[in-house]
Design an enzyme around this catalytic site. Structure first.
Site, PDB file in Angstrom:
ATOM      1  N   GLY A 237     -57.045 -36.331 -42.220  1.00  0.00           N
ATOM      2  CA  GLY A 237     -56.628 -36.696 -40.872  1.00  0.00           C
ATOM      3  C   GLY A 237     -55.536 -37.797 -41.396  1.00  0.00           C
ATOM      4  N   SER A 238     -55.461 -38.816 -40.419  1.00  0.00           N
ATOM      5  CA  SER A 238     -54.304 -40.122 -40.779  1.00  0.00           C
ATOM      6  C   SER A 238     -55.195 -40.782 -41.771  1.00  0.00           C
ATOM      7  CB  SER A 238     -54.189 -40.649 -39.197  1.00  0.00           C
ATOM      8  OG  SER A 238     -55.313 -41.077 -38.836  1.00  0.00           O
ATOM      9  N   ARG A 240     -55.334 -44.136 -41.112  1.00  0.00           N
ATOM     10  CA  ARG A 240     -56.051 -44.777 -40.196  1.00  0.00           C
ATOM     11  C   ARG A 240     -57.449 -44.438 -40.350  1.00  0.00           C
ATOM     12  NH1 ARG A 240     -58.490 -43.964 -36.114  1.00  0.00           N
ATOM     13  NH2 ARG A 240     -57.239 -42.067 -35.813  1.00  0.00           N
ATOM     14  N   GLY A 242     -58.732 -42.198 -42.487  1.00  0.00           N
ATOM     15  CA  GLY A 242     -59.401 -42.336 -43.486  1.00  0.00           C
ATOM     16  C   GLY A 242     -59.889 -43.528 -43.993  1.00  0.00           C
ATOM     17  N   GLU A 259     -58.363 -36.602 -47.406  1.00  0.00           N
ATOM     18  CA  GLU A 259     -57.242 -36.036 -47.463  1.00  0.00           C
ATOM     19  C   GLU A 259     -56.240 -36.589 -46.416  1.00  0.00           C
ATOM     20  OE1 GLU A 259     -56.004 -34.176 -49.586  1.00  0.00           O
ATOM     21  OE2 GLU A 259     -57.713 -33.175 -50.558  1.00  0.00           O
ATOM     22  N   CYS A 293     -48.979 -32.386 -43.241  1.00  0.00           N
ATOM     23  CA  CYS A 293     -49.081 -33.654 -44.081  1.00  0.00           C
ATOM     24  C   CYS A 293     -48.119 -33.583 -45.060  1.00  0.00           C
ATOM     25  CB  CYS A 293     -50.469 -33.654 -44.677  1.00  0.00           C
ATOM     26  SG  CYS A 293     -51.039 -32.104 -45.365  1.00  0.00           S
TER      27      CYS A 293
HETATM   28  P1  NAD Z   1     -56.600 -38.019 -36.716  1.00  0.00           P
HETATM   29  O1  NAD Z   1     -56.895 -39.141 -37.951  1.00  0.00           O
HETATM   30  O2  NAD Z   1     -56.274 -38.603 -35.474  1.00  0.00           O
HETATM   31  O3  NAD Z   1     -57.965 -37.035 -36.554  1.00  0.00           O
HETATM   32  C1  NAD Z   1     -58.547 -36.362 -37.676  1.00  0.00           C
HETATM   33  C2  NAD Z   1     -59.973 -36.179 -37.472  1.00  0.00           C
HETATM   34  O4  NAD Z   1     -60.705 -37.205 -37.653  1.00  0.00           O
HETATM   35  C3  NAD Z   1     -60.280 -35.757 -36.054  1.00  0.00           C
HETATM   36  O5  NAD Z   1     -61.364 -34.648 -35.884  1.00  0.00           O
HETATM   37  C4  NAD Z   1     -60.699 -37.156 -35.215  1.00  0.00           C
HETATM   38  O6  NAD Z   1     -62.010 -36.676 -34.466  1.00  0.00           O
HETATM   39  C5  NAD Z   1     -61.345 -37.653 -36.723  1.00  0.00           C
HETATM   40  N1  NAD Z   1     -61.780 -38.986 -36.604  1.00  0.00           N
HETATM   41  C6  NAD Z   1     -60.579 -39.824 -36.394  1.00  0.00           C
HETATM   42  N2  NAD Z   1     -61.130 -41.169 -36.592  1.00  0.00           N
HETATM   43  C7  NAD Z   1     -62.488 -41.087 -36.931  1.00  0.00           C
HETATM   44  C8  NAD Z   1     -63.225 -41.832 -37.261  1.00  0.00           C
HETATM   45  N3  NAD Z   1     -63.172 -43.315 -37.125  1.00  0.00           N
HETATM   46  N4  NAD Z   1     -64.784 -41.401 -37.683  1.00  0.00           N
HETATM   47  C9  NAD Z   1     -65.051 -40.056 -37.789  1.00  0.00           C
HETATM   48  N5  NAD Z   1     -63.968 -39.214 -37.373  1.00  0.00           N
HETATM   49  C10 NAD Z   1     -62.607 -39.605 -36.969  1.00  0.00           C
HETATM   50  O7  NAD Z   1     -55.644 -36.878 -37.334  1.00  0.00           O
HETATM   51  P2  NAD Z   1     -54.611 -36.002 -36.519  1.00  0.00           P
HETATM   52  O8  NAD Z   1     -53.801 -36.340 -35.594  1.00  0.00           O
HETATM   53  O9  NAD Z   1     -55.798 -35.040 -36.018  1.00  0.00           O
HETATM   54  O10 NAD Z   1     -53.928 -35.193 -37.770  1.00  0.00           O
HETATM   55  C11 NAD Z   1     -52.707 -35.723 -38.542  1.00  0.00           C
HETATM   56  C12 NAD Z   1     -52.932 -36.552 -39.797  1.00  0.00           C
HETATM   57  O11 NAD Z   1     -53.715 -35.547 -40.458  1.00  0.00           O
HETATM   58  C13 NAD Z   1     -51.528 -36.892 -40.281  1.00  0.00           C
HETATM   59  O12 NAD Z   1     -51.780 -38.115 -40.802  1.00  0.00           O
HETATM   60  C14 NAD Z   1     -51.740 -35.844 -41.494  1.00  0.00           C
HETATM   61  O13 NAD Z   1     -50.732 -36.223 -42.638  1.00  0.00           O
HETATM   62  C15 NAD Z   1     -53.032 -35.785 -41.718  1.00  0.00           C
HETATM   63  N6  NAD Z   1     -53.565 -34.462 -42.628  1.00  0.00           N
HETATM   64  C16 NAD Z   1     -53.418 -34.531 -43.976  1.00  0.00           C
HETATM   65  C17 NAD Z   1     -53.808 -33.455 -44.533  1.00  0.00           C
HETATM   66  C18 NAD Z   1     -53.964 -33.647 -46.280  1.00  0.00           C
HETATM   67  O14 NAD Z   1     -54.772 -32.755 -46.865  1.00  0.00           O
HETATM   68  N7  NAD Z   1     -53.559 -34.563 -46.865  1.00  0.00           N
HETATM   69  C19 NAD Z   1     -54.016 -32.262 -44.094  1.00  0.00           C
HETATM   70  C20 NAD Z   1     -53.937 -32.334 -42.798  1.00  0.00           C
HETATM   71  C21 NAD Z   1     -53.416 -33.414 -42.035  1.00  0.00           C
END
Ligand code: NAD
Length: 506
Positions: A237-238, A240, A242, A259, A293
């Site tokens: 995810g983002s 933030r 991570g 990731e 990503c």
């Molecule tokens: P996001 O960070 O908003 O959410 C991702 C996941 O994390 C969701 O399931 C969300 O519910 C969960 N989450 C968020 N905050 C959390 C916390 N504090 N504790 C536990 N779970 C939490 O991201 P998004 O908007 O769904 O996806 C887009 C982001 O993901 C972009 O930044 C993209 O670059 C990144 N991404 C990275 C990769 C990679 O392999 N590097 C792959 C796909 C997406």
């Protein structure tokens, strides 16, 4: 919508499952299609009681699954891959409808699950450890790898199926069991995947907690991150997210595999094949509507070919068709939701404030018959190095064009962002290529030559450096992140010599 029926998705779905048993809860979240902005179906959010039941089932399943020989686990994963083969088209359509990527990309995502299952089957006979020569006579040393236990998998909306597949196939073949929390923006895809894998678990009479699903937003994700029964949390995810998750997991000395966001660039050198460079740039920047990503966010072009490249790029952007991603001939689908459209609008304002020059203007689009969908126009900005916005990942199709004089300068521009996921160079000059790939070159986890920044194959380890989190998933030896290493020393002699020649005579 036959694909919903074929995947057993109804208008109100249970969102918590241990393999094939599904739990009922009361709170709901709604899945909205970004294509038409309308509700697809509701999903029951996992509550704490169901979460506890699921973790108990997963813990029990681990005790059985870990003892099944790895090649036999591989056989189960082969069956899982085959189950996804038969559902590829329906699931691809659901991904496309729920997430908004093109049907080709939606089906490509399911192909990634199939491929990684195949990879895991091979891996099931290759979870190798090393042997070492002991410094002591009549001693033998070797390393072996054991599974960790429950792997928590948290995934993002933009790869609602594949990223789970990468993690689950590897975690399972290593002997772990999984608990997956998909994105709250794409819960139906997660449910459909769980139903497919659940059938395989049931057919093979395996303990059902091998692969579990929970649904909800970050609060539900938080249960995973703080749970000491879950030794590894793999979170995509983002940045933030991570940073939040990394802190919580580290505080309990758990392991996390992160990731996170990227800010990927292509360098176009004077020797580049401009046709390839333009194709790589357009797909990289606009594929998945700029929501990968690995999306290309910056292009750093040598000043000698800048004007030609710019002209060709603008030309290609003019051919792009934005619309329903399930329709033939459409290149760019919608953004995921209204929040993303607002991010796009804010970014356009910020770019103007920072004196970026739009060479392809951006705007929010209204698409005939899909007026409530979340459509925007991919745009290009002539940028300068002082623009702060080029340092951030705005998850929309905005491409920044920058100019350079010397390759060292281009590499420096490329590396001068906090993220370190993917990078590429377009060149036919061997010296330029080697410099880019050398220790003084790209600082990213992925470095491509004569291709764009997106579209990684599952055979290589996938992930990035710096604020991308440092994790590696998928191919190569990424499996090691899902196991614990044990060094074993065996004395088969009649004496007990100590290491480092230490004497301890009684
Ligand atoms: P996001 O960070 O908003 O959410 C991702 C996941 O994390 C969701 O399931 C969300 O519910 C969960 N989450 C968020 N905050 C959390 C916390 N504090 N504790 C536990 N779970 C939490 O991201 P998004 O908007 O769904 O996806 C887009 C982001 O993901 C972009 O930044 C993209 O670059 C990144 N991404 C990275 C990769 C990679 O392999 N590097 C792959 C796909 C997406």
């Amino acid at each position: 919508m036959d694909f919903l029926k074929n995947l057993s998705i109804s208008s109100k779905n249970q969102g918590s499952s241990t393999g094939f048993e599904w739990f009922t809860t009361s709170a709901l979240l709604t899945s909205i299609s970004p294509v038409d902005g309308q509700r697809i179906a509701d999903v029951q959010i996992t509550d704490k009681q169901n979460y506890e039941q699921i973790i108990t089932k997963a813990s029990e399943a681990f005790l059985v699954w870990r003892k099944i020989p790895a090649p036999k686990r591989g056989d189960i994963i082969r069956q899982m891959g085959n189950a996804f083969r038969t559902k590829k088209e329906d699931l691809g359509k659901l991904v496309s409808w729920e997430m908004g990527k093109s049907l080709q990309e939606g089906m490509g995502e399911i192909q990634e699950i199939i491929d990684v299952c195949d990879f895991a089957v091979g891996l099931s006979r290759q979870l190798y450890g090393l042997t070492m020569h002991s410094e002591r006579p009549n001693h033998r040393m070797y390393e072996q790898w054991h599974p960790l236990g429950i792997v928590g998998i948290i995934t993002a909306f933009n790869f609602p199926a594949a990223v789970w597949g990468w993690n689950a196939a590897l975690a399972l073949v290593c002997g772990n069991v999984c608990v997956w929390k998909g994105s709250e923006k794409t819960p139906l895809t997660a449910i459909a995947c769980q139903k497919i894998i659940g059938e395989v678990i049931k057919y093979n009479k395996l303990p059902e907690g091998i692969s579990c699903l929970i649904s909800g937003d970050k609060e539900v994700g938080y249960w995973i991150t703080q749970d000491t029964r879950i030794p590894l949390v793999s979170a995509t995810g983002s940045t933030r997210m991570g940073k939040e998750i990394g802190k919580v997991v580290a505080a309990r000395l758990g392991r996390s595999l992160l990731e996170l966001g990227g800010n990927n660039a292509i360098i176009v050198t004077p020797s580049a094949d401009l046709k390839l460079a333009v194709i790589g740039a357009v797909f990289g920047a606009t594929g998945t509507t700029g929501q990968r990503c690995t999306t290309t966010r910056r292009i750093i072009v040598h000043q000698s070919i800048y004007e030609q490249f710019k002209k060709d790029l603008i030309n290609s952007y003019q051919q792009l068709v934005v619309g329903n991603p399930l329709e033939n001939g459409v290149h760019v689908g919608p953004l995921i939701d209204n929040q993303a459209v607002n991010l796009y609008k804010d970014a356009l304002i910020q770019i103007k404030k920072e004196k970026g020059i739009f060479i392809v203007e951006g705007e929010v689009l209204s698409i005939k018959n899909y007026e409530s969908g979340f459509y925007v126009k991919p745009c290009i900005v002539e940028a300068h190095r002082g623009m702060k916005i080029t340092q951030t990942e705005t998850f929309v199709p905005i491409l920044y064009l920058l100019k350079y004089d010397h390759l060292e300068e281009a590499i420096e521009i490329q590396n001068s962002v906090p993220q370190g996921l993917s990078s590429a160079i377009m060149t036919t000059n061997m010296k330029e290529m080697e410099l880019f790939l050398s220790v003084a070159g790209s600082d990213c986890g992925i470095a491509n030559v004569n291709m764009g920044t997106s579209g990684a194959e599952i055979g290589g380890a996938f992930g990035g450096e710096k604020e991308t989190g440092g994790g590696r998933e998928s191919g190569s030896d990424a499996w090691k992140a899902y196991m614990r290493r044990q060094t074993c020393s065996i004395n088969f002699g009649n004496d007990m010599p100590l290491a480092q020649g230490i004497k301890f005579d009684l």
